[in-house]
Design an enzyme around this catalytic site. Structure first.
Site, short mmCIF file in Angstrom:
data_model
loop_
_atom_site.label_atom_id
_atom_site.label_comp_id
_atom_site.label_asym_id
_atom_site.label_seq_id
_atom_site.Cartn_x
_atom_site.Cartn_y
_atom_site.Cartn_z
N GLY A 14 -5.00 -5.15 -15.45
CA GLY A 14 -5.35 -5.60 -14.10
C GLY A 14 -4.28 -6.55 -13.58
O GLY A 14 -3.87 -7.46 -14.30
N VAL A 26 11.74 -14.08 -15.30
CA VAL A 26 12.34 -13.34 -16.41
C VAL A 26 13.74 -12.84 -16.03
O VAL A 26 14.70 -12.99 -16.79
CB VAL A 26 11.42 -12.14 -16.83
CG1 VAL A 26 12.14 -11.20 -17.78
CG2 VAL A 26 10.12 -12.67 -17.46
N ARG A 75 -3.35 0.92 -16.68
CA ARG A 75 -3.91 0.89 -18.03
C ARG A 75 -3.61 2.27 -18.61
O ARG A 75 -3.92 3.28 -17.98
CB ARG A 75 -5.42 0.63 -17.98
CG ARG A 75 -5.76 -0.76 -17.46
CD ARG A 75 -7.23 -1.10 -17.65
NE ARG A 75 -7.51 -2.49 -17.34
CZ ARG A 75 -7.98 -2.93 -16.18
NH1 ARG A 75 -8.28 -2.08 -15.22
NH2 ARG A 75 -8.19 -4.22 -15.98
N ASP A 106 -5.45 -9.14 -22.79
CA ASP A 106 -5.63 -8.81 -24.22
C ASP A 106 -5.31 -7.35 -24.54
O ASP A 106 -4.76 -7.05 -25.60
CB ASP A 106 -7.01 -9.23 -24.73
CG ASP A 106 -8.14 -8.65 -23.92
OD1 ASP A 106 -7.85 -8.02 -22.87
OD2 ASP A 106 -9.30 -8.80 -24.32
N THR A 129 -3.63 -12.60 -16.30
CA THR A 129 -4.96 -12.04 -16.00
C THR A 129 -5.76 -13.09 -15.26
O THR A 129 -5.66 -14.28 -15.58
CB THR A 129 -5.71 -11.62 -17.28
OG1 THR A 129 -7.10 -11.43 -16.97
CG2 THR A 129 -5.63 -12.66 -18.39
N ASP A 131 -8.80 -13.45 -15.55
CA ASP A 131 -9.99 -13.80 -16.35
C ASP A 131 -9.85 -15.08 -17.17
O ASP A 131 -10.85 -15.65 -17.59
CB ASP A 131 -10.32 -12.65 -17.31
CG ASP A 131 -10.81 -11.42 -16.57
OD1 ASP A 131 -11.20 -11.55 -15.40
OD2 ASP A 131 -10.79 -10.33 -17.18
N ASP A 133 -9.12 -15.43 -20.22
CA ASP A 133 -9.87 -15.29 -21.47
C ASP A 133 -8.96 -15.08 -22.68
O ASP A 133 -9.31 -14.34 -23.60
CB ASP A 133 -10.85 -14.11 -21.35
CG ASP A 133 -10.16 -12.81 -21.00
OD1 ASP A 133 -8.97 -12.84 -20.61
OD2 ASP A 133 -10.79 -11.75 -21.11
N MET A 173 -15.64 -11.66 -10.63
CA MET A 173 -15.12 -10.83 -11.72
C MET A 173 -15.27 -11.53 -13.08
O MET A 173 -15.40 -12.75 -13.16
CB MET A 173 -13.67 -10.46 -11.47
CG MET A 173 -13.55 -9.23 -10.59
SD MET A 173 -11.86 -8.64 -10.50
CE MET A 173 -12.14 -7.04 -9.74
N ARG A 175 -15.79 -9.24 -16.76
CA ARG A 175 -16.61 -8.31 -17.54
C ARG A 175 -17.09 -8.96 -18.81
O ARG A 175 -18.22 -8.79 -19.24
CB ARG A 175 -15.76 -7.10 -17.97
CG ARG A 175 -15.72 -5.98 -17.02
CD ARG A 175 -14.96 -4.85 -17.65
NE ARG A 175 -13.57 -5.24 -17.92
CZ ARG A 175 -12.53 -4.47 -17.66
NH1 ARG A 175 -12.72 -3.30 -17.14
NH2 ARG A 175 -11.31 -4.87 -17.95
N ARG A 250 -29.72 -12.44 -0.24
CA ARG A 250 -28.60 -11.53 0.03
C ARG A 250 -27.65 -11.53 -1.16
O ARG A 250 -27.55 -12.51 -1.90
CB ARG A 250 -27.82 -11.98 1.27
CG ARG A 250 -28.59 -11.87 2.56
CD ARG A 250 -28.80 -10.42 2.98
NE ARG A 250 -29.42 -10.30 4.28
CZ ARG A 250 -30.74 -10.34 4.50
NH1 ARG A 250 -31.58 -10.52 3.50
NH2 ARG A 250 -31.22 -10.20 5.74
N GLN A 258 -10.42 -10.94 -5.36
CA GLN A 258 -10.07 -11.99 -6.34
C GLN A 258 -8.75 -11.70 -7.05
O GLN A 258 -8.15 -12.58 -7.66
CB GLN A 258 -11.17 -12.10 -7.40
CG GLN A 258 -12.49 -12.58 -6.85
CD GLN A 258 -13.65 -12.23 -7.78
OE1 GLN A 258 -13.99 -13.01 -8.65
NE2 GLN A 258 -14.25 -11.07 -7.59
O1 F6P Z 1 -9.33 -8.00 -16.40
C1 F6P Z 1 -9.23 -8.31 -15.08
C2 F6P Z 1 -10.36 -7.70 -14.28
O2 F6P Z 1 -10.14 -8.08 -12.95
C3 F6P Z 1 -11.77 -8.05 -14.75
O3 F6P Z 1 -12.21 -9.32 -14.33
C4 F6P Z 1 -12.55 -6.93 -14.12
O4 F6P Z 1 -13.75 -6.72 -14.81
C5 F6P Z 1 -11.62 -5.76 -14.27
O5 F6P Z 1 -10.31 -6.29 -14.32
C6 F6P Z 1 -11.71 -4.73 -13.17
O6 F6P Z 1 -10.84 -3.69 -13.47
P1 F6P Z 1 -10.49 -2.50 -12.49
O7 F6P Z 1 -9.56 -3.02 -11.45
O8 F6P Z 1 -9.87 -1.48 -13.35
O9 F6P Z 1 -11.79 -2.05 -11.87
#
Ligand code: F6P
Length: 326
Positions: A14, A26, A75, A106, A129, A131, A133, A173, A175, A250, A258
């Site tokens: 992502g 870089v 990906r 990751d 990322t 996230d 994470d 966002m 997951r 709602r 994001q």
């Molecule tokens: O890993 C980054 C992320 O934005 C996650 O927060 C989210 O769940 C996922 O990618 C969404 O992926 P895609 O753009 O493939 O739907």
């Protein structure tokens, strides 16, 4: 390790705001160390399908402030196979690339770690990322921008929530990780924050809603990470409706806004610093590691650790956030 003359750089998984600032760093660091840089388009897919372009000073001119990635991202399932990685290796050898800088999360580092061992090929990673994470760094490139995007959206939603005495359930966002939900929830004064890392009991949720709605302010905000124990915002709405059928509710799913937009100053700064450190690291003979910062110090964490361990999650901060909104 043989001297490095040519490096490849790619963005994978992502995308996240600040990836362009990292690519720029870089390339510029490469020039500083007298290295050539090749941009590999669409992540590992581009390595397998030979989508590569030389990058120079002009290629990265005027991109530090741009969201997305000039190299595109993807990906790649093919890269998970031995045959795919073999093709990728042949392409980078054909182009005399001596080392790689990979920017991603990751999944990107899992691929890098396998590839590096399989072909004894030097790679350094940059955490990119939204996230946040990844173990081995306090922040990741794009996280700060994403949190700011969420906060400015929630501020706007609060205006209308207040005007109509409504409950808004806002999905962000994440997951597998609740970092965006926690930080944006705290910064926007959300009444409840639902995350994958900690189970929230339905009773707790309902109690928070009851206290969130009081005479002075008959509106409330729940921030839910898409991977929360309840599921996403629609699932949470169902639970609320079953228990408070009269509550005017709602749902807003913030989604991919994001991931876009101009990177914050913070993200540009870490992307630039780490981008330089990645290239310097390769020149110094480092590889198989991710560059990051822990307590403001530059740290190189082996891929094996950054993908295996979970970054610790500050649950106390979530409790404080909710206590302050009660
Ligand atoms: O890993 C980054 C992320 O934005 C996650 O927060 C989210 O769940 C996922 O990618 C969404 O992926 P895609 O753009 O493939 O739907």
């Amino acid at each position: 390790m043989a001297a490095i003359r040519k490096i490849g750089v790619l963005t994978s998984g992502g995308d996240s705001p600040g990836m362009n600032a990292a690519i720029r760093a870089v390339v510029k660091a490469g020039l500083h160390f007298k290295l050539e840089t090749i941009g590999i388009q669409k992540g590992y897919f581009g390595m397998i399908h030979d989508l590569m372009v030389p990058l120079n000073r002009n290629s990265v001119y005027n991109i530090i402030h741009l969201g997305g990635t000039i190299l595109k991202s993807a990906r790649s399932d093919e890269f998970k196979t031995k045959e795919g990685r073999q093709k990728a290796y042949e392409n980078i050898k054909k182009r005399n690339i001596d080392a790689l800088v990979v920017i991603g999360g990751d999944g990107t580092f899992t691929g890098a770690s396998i590839f590096e061992k399989e072909f004894d090929f030097p790679i350094i990673g940059l955490p990119g990322t939204i996230d946040n994470d990844l173990y081995g760094t306090d922040y990741t490139i794009g996280y700060d921008t994403a949190v700011n995007t969420v906060v400015s959206a929630v501020d706007k939603i609060r205006d209308t929530a207040h005007s109509h005495d409504r409950l808004f359930i806002i999905e962000v966002m994440g997951r597998d990780a609740g970092f965006i939900a926690l930080r944006s929830g705290l910064a926007s004064g959300a009444e409840k924050i639902l995350i994958p890392e900690k189970k929230t009991y339905v009773d707790d949720l309902l109690k928070a809603l009851k206290t969130g709605f009081h005479d002075e302010d008959n509106s409330a905000i729940v921030i839910v990470a898409e991977g929360s124990e309840f599921g996403g915002a629609m699932e949470v709405k169902k639970i609320v409706k079953e228990n408070f059928p009269d509550m005017d509710t709602r749902v807003t799913i913030l989604g991919h806004i994001q991931r876009g937009g101009s990177p914050s100053a913070f993200d540009r700064v870490i992307a630039s610093g780490w981008g330089f450190q990645a290239v310097k690291g390769l020149v110094d003979g480092r590889h198989g590691v991710m560059v990051g910062s822990v307590n403001r110090e530059i740290v190189f964490t082996p891929f094996s650790k950054s993908i295996k361990y979970h970054k610790s999650f500050n649950i106390e901060l979530k409790n404080i956030a909710e206590l302050l909104s009660a």
